[in-house]
Design a protein around this motif. Structure first.
Motif, mmCIF file in Angstrom:
data_model
loop_
_atom_site.group_PDB
_atom_site.id
_atom_site.type_symbol
_atom_site.label_atom_id
_atom_site.label_comp_id
_atom_site.label_asym_id
_atom_site.label_seq_id
_atom_site.Cartn_x
_atom_site.Cartn_y
_atom_site.Cartn_z
ATOM 1 N N LEU A 127 33.136 79.710 137.568
ATOM 2 C CA LEU A 127 31.757 80.130 137.328
ATOM 3 C C LEU A 127 31.249 79.587 135.996
ATOM 4 N N PRO A 128 30.049 79.009 135.968
ATOM 5 C CA PRO A 128 29.491 78.497 134.714
ATOM 6 C C PRO A 128 29.251 79.621 133.709
ATOM 7 N N ILE A 129 29.288 79.272 132.427
ATOM 8 C CA ILE A 129 28.965 80.239 131.388
ATOM 9 C C ILE A 129 27.529 80.725 131.592
ATOM 10 N N GLY A 130 27.337 82.035 131.494
ATOM 11 C CA GLY A 130 26.023 82.621 131.711
ATOM 12 C C GLY A 130 25.832 83.203 133.094
ATOM 13 N N THR A 131 26.808 82.997 133.982
ATOM 14 C CA THR A 131 26.720 83.562 135.329
ATOM 15 C C THR A 131 26.658 85.088 135.266
ATOM 16 N N VAL A 132 25.810 85.671 136.109
ATOM 17 C CA VAL A 132 25.693 87.126 136.196
ATOM 18 C C VAL A 132 26.106 87.579 137.591
ATOM 19 N N CYS A 133 26.912 88.626 137.654
ATOM 20 C CA CYS A 133 27.307 89.233 138.928
ATOM 21 C C CYS A 133 26.724 90.640 138.993
ATOM 22 N N ILE A 134 26.021 90.938 140.086
ATOM 23 C CA ILE A 134 25.354 92.226 140.279
ATOM 24 C C ILE A 134 25.793 92.824 141.608
ATOM 25 N N ALA A 135 25.986 94.136 141.645
ATOM 26 C CA ALA A 135 26.351 94.823 142.882
ATOM 27 C C ALA A 135 25.438 96.025 143.093
ATOM 28 N N ASP A 136 25.038 96.254 144.348
ATOM 29 C CA ASP A 136 24.255 97.446 144.672
ATOM 30 C C ASP A 136 25.124 98.696 144.595
#
Length: 234
Positions: A127-136
Motif C-alpha cells: 500500500l502506498p504511503i498515505g493510504t486510508v482504510c475505512i470500515a463500516d
C-alpha cells in the motif's frame, strides 16, 4: 456462507462483476459460499487516474493479506453496483471532499472488517504511503494492552499510513492525531451550524465525551532499510 455479517456484505459481493470469479459460479456470492471460509470484502478506490491505476495494480497482483490467512475479496469501486451502496460509506462524497496531495487519495473500504489496522499493518509494502482504510463495522479493533474494540454501525473507524525521516518524532504522532480529531469535530460542528461537541483528550491517546471514552488512537511503527520510519495510525 460464513461471513461475519452476511446482511452487510452479501449484497455487495453479489454486486461485483461475475468475471472476477471462476466461471463455474453463477454469482460472486455463490463463489464465496462454496469456499466455506470467512471472507472480508475490500473495495479499492482512488482520487485520480493515478491512484485508480494503483488500485487496479493492487487488485491484479492480489498480494494483500490479513492475519491468520483470513480470506480476502478485492474489487474496484468502479465495479460495484451503485444501487446497493445506499446506507454504506459514501465513497464518492469522501473523494469529492478530499483536497490533499497524498493523504487519503487511495482508499480501502470494507463494510465489515476485523480491524482496519490489520489491513495497513500487514500490507505496508503493497500500500502506498498515505493510504486510508475505512470500515463500516469493525469486530476486533486493536487497543492498548491488547484490548479489543467492537465498533458497530455509526462509528468512525479508520487507519492510515505515513512516513517520516526522523524516528525520534514518532512518539509525538499520537498527540498530533488526537488534537486533529478534536479540532476536526469542532470544525464540522461550526461549519454545519450544529451544537458544539466537547470531545476531550485523555493523554496520550483517548477521546472522551461527557466522561465516557468514545475513541482512541493507536500508533505503531517500524524502521525500513533506508532508516526512515513508517507509521500506522488507527
Amino acid at each position: 456462507m460464513l461471513l461475519r455479517n452476511p446482511a452487510l456484505t452479501a449484497s455487495l459481493l453479489s454486486a461485483t462483476t461475475k468475471k472476477l470469479y471462476n466461471h463455474r459460479y453463477s454469482t460472486p456470492t455463490a463463489f464465496m459460499a462454496s469456499s466455506g471460509v470467512a471472507c472480508s470484502l475490500l473495495v479499492l478506490c482512488g482520487k485520480s487516474l493515478a491512484e485508480n491505476e494503483t488500485a487496479k495494480a493492487i487488485k491484479t497482483n492480489n498480494t494483500l493479506k490479513l492475519p491468520e490467512d483470513e480470506k480476502l475479496s478485492l474489487v474496484l469501486h468502479s465495479e460495484m453496483d451503485k444501487s446497493v451502496m445506499q446506507g454504506f460509506f459514501q465513497v464518492h462524497s469522501y473523494m469529492d471532499s478530499l483536497s490533499t496531495n497524498q493523504f487519503g487519495r487511495l482508499l480501502v473500504w470494507s463494510p465489515d472488517l476485523t480491524s482496519t489496522h490489520d489491513v495497513v499493518s500487514h500490507n505496508f509494502c503493497e500500500l502506498p504511503i498515505g493510504t486510508v482504510c475505512i470500515a463500516d463495522v469493525q469486530t476486533k479493533g486493536r487497543g492498548r494492552s491488547k484490548n479489543v474494540w467492537e465498533s458497530p454501525l455509526g462509528c468512525l473507524m479508520f487507519s492510515f499510513t505515513m512516513q517520516m525521516e526522523d524516528g525520534r518524532v514518532v512518539p509525538l504522532v499520537q498527540y498530533v492525531v488526537s488534537l486533529a480529531m478534536t479540532e476536526a469535530i469542532k470544525d464540522i460542528c461550526d461549519k454545519n451550524g450544529l451544537p458544539s461537541i466537547d470531545v476531550k483528550i485523555k493523554w496520550p491517546n483517548d477521546l472522551y465525551l461527557n466522561g465516557s471514552k468514545v475513541g482512541g488512537i493507536l500508533c505503531t511503527s517500524h524502521i525500513n532499510q533506508r532508516s526512515s520510519c513508517k507509521c500506522r495510525i488507527a
